[in-house]
Write an enzyme that holds these catalytic residues in place. Sequence first.
Site, PDB file in Angstrom:
ATOM      1  N   PHE A 106      21.818  -3.078  11.374  1.00  0.00           N
ATOM      2  CA  PHE A 106      20.455  -2.647  11.069  1.00  0.00           C
ATOM      3  C   PHE A 106      20.071  -3.159   9.671  1.00  0.00           C
ATOM      4  CE2 PHE A 106      17.022   0.235  10.007  1.00  0.00           C
ATOM      5  CZ  PHE A 106      16.330   0.300  11.204  1.00  0.00           C
ATOM      6  N   LYS A 134      15.471  10.561  15.004  1.00  0.00           N
ATOM      7  CA  LYS A 134      15.634   9.855  16.287  1.00  0.00           C
ATOM      8  C   LYS A 134      16.059  10.879  17.344  1.00  0.00           C
ATOM      9  CE  LYS A 134      16.243   5.493  13.958  1.00  0.00           C
ATOM     10  NZ  LYS A 134      17.145   4.539  13.326  1.00  0.00           N
TER      11      LYS A 134
HETATM   12  C1  PLP Z   1      16.867   4.001  12.100  1.00  0.00           C
HETATM   13  C2  PLP Z   1      18.038   3.473  11.369  1.00  0.00           C
HETATM   14  C3  PLP Z   1      18.101   3.541   9.982  1.00  0.00           C
HETATM   15  C4  PLP Z   1      16.917   4.074   9.228  1.00  0.00           C
HETATM   16  O1  PLP Z   1      17.107   4.264   7.887  1.00  0.00           O
HETATM   17  P1  PLP Z   1      15.973   5.015   7.050  1.00  0.00           P
HETATM   18  O2  PLP Z   1      16.500   5.042   5.689  1.00  0.00           O
HETATM   19  O3  PLP Z   1      15.788   6.362   7.683  1.00  0.00           O
HETATM   20  O4  PLP Z   1      14.703   4.256   7.169  1.00  0.00           O
HETATM   21  C5  PLP Z   1      19.254   3.089   9.362  1.00  0.00           C
HETATM   22  N1  PLP Z   1      20.283   2.582  10.085  1.00  0.00           N
HETATM   23  C6  PLP Z   1      20.234   2.494  11.429  1.00  0.00           C
HETATM   24  C7  PLP Z   1      21.385   1.943  12.197  1.00  0.00           C
HETATM   25  C8  PLP Z   1      19.099   2.919  12.106  1.00  0.00           C
HETATM   26  O5  PLP Z   1      19.033   2.820  13.427  1.00  0.00           O
END
Ligand code: PLP
Length: 408
Positions: free
Chosen positions: A123, A220
């Site tokens: 991510f 989520k």
């Molecule tokens: C959704 C997601 C994030 C989101 O990070 P934020 O700091 O809440 O924006 C981070 N890592 C993964 C794997 C995700 O799916």
Amino acid sequence: MDRADLERLDRDCPLAPCRERFVLPDGVLYFDGNSLGALPRTTAAGIGALVEAEWGEGLIRSWLDAGWFHLARRAGDAIAPLIGASAGEVAVADSTSVNIFKLAASLLRDGGRPTVLTESGNFPTDMYILEGLVGLLGGGRELVRAPPGGIPDAIDEATALVLLSHVDYRTGAVLDMAAIAARCKALGVPVIWDLCHSAGAIPVALNRCGVDYAVGCTYKFLNGGPGAPAFTYVSQGAIGGFEPAVTGWFGHADQFGFEDRYRPADSIEKCLVGTPPVLSLRAVLDGVACFDGVDMAALAAKSRRLSDLFIALADRRLARHRLELASPREAARRGSQVSFRHPDAYAVARALIARNLIPDFRDPDILRFGITPLYTRHVDIWDAVEIIDAVMADRAWEGWAGTREAVT
Ligand SMILES: *Cc1c(COP(=O)(O)O)cnc(C)c1O
């Protein structure tokens, strides 16, 4: 198998009543609960009551009287059983991005080994946070992005820290947490697990796998609402030796001693930094309460049943439309989602949304359908495949082809 068979499965499903715990708009097929969980029925009233009684009437007294000071810990304790952790090992604060920074900065403070390791295609924020941190720390450290599938082989004696997503956000492929954790323990390498696509979706056994550090978001599968704060897990075994790198007053051993010097709390609360978002934490409690009484094994079984069904129907109905399965076929290797590749995935997603079927598009060619077993029904899968088939058959997506540049 036809739609009536699936209606029967829904009637007999022990988790079917959980759908009533959510507000879901009529006529919308929601397959994006892995990006933004649906609204729990209790959230609006819970926040309303907090605003009126605790804030409006209680005013500052509510920090103590309503337990605001300990909400971060309380929300963490509520999440703990969903990820195989114990009470006192989880705190809810800040975003996942920031929590990755907080953990990684602390785990890298000692120097020594040069390599900070993650997986290419992880991510984006996970990689960006490490990139920034490695630049900040200097000292000859290097961020290495192992090729997909290159974990665990890339982990060795030169590795200072590993950051991995348990479930791949694009394909839903699941890493073998127990095996990787064991290899890292043997090599003395700390690992941070990102559970954003696992918490509340598939069984996670942090304690049993010997995991010491994890983060994840609550908006989520945990239904905490847009921008809800994220969680940090540090195991009971690791918390004593854990030295926070971001040292704020909410993590102090004696917050209201107003000392000049920082002393960390001796609990998971040492991972806290500043004043918590009380309203959002209230919503996290409501989101997590949607799992009350839910057996995670039954939840996982339903997730697998629904995603297997999706794949079987797609094989039958969608193969002719050049939708190629991007998720592992083997249910045990798949998170709670089914993804397909299509060269015009963005346009297809737009066309589906126009027909009230809401998936996600993920760059460059992924069409992702999140399965949220608390509220996704068997018939929803049937109806979704019908809509996809129709949209592909009459090439309804072509109207959106090439429009992506216009909106991003
Ligand atoms: C959704 C997601 C994030 C989101 O990070 P934020 O700091 O809440 O924006 C981070 N890592 C993964 C794997 C995700 O799916």
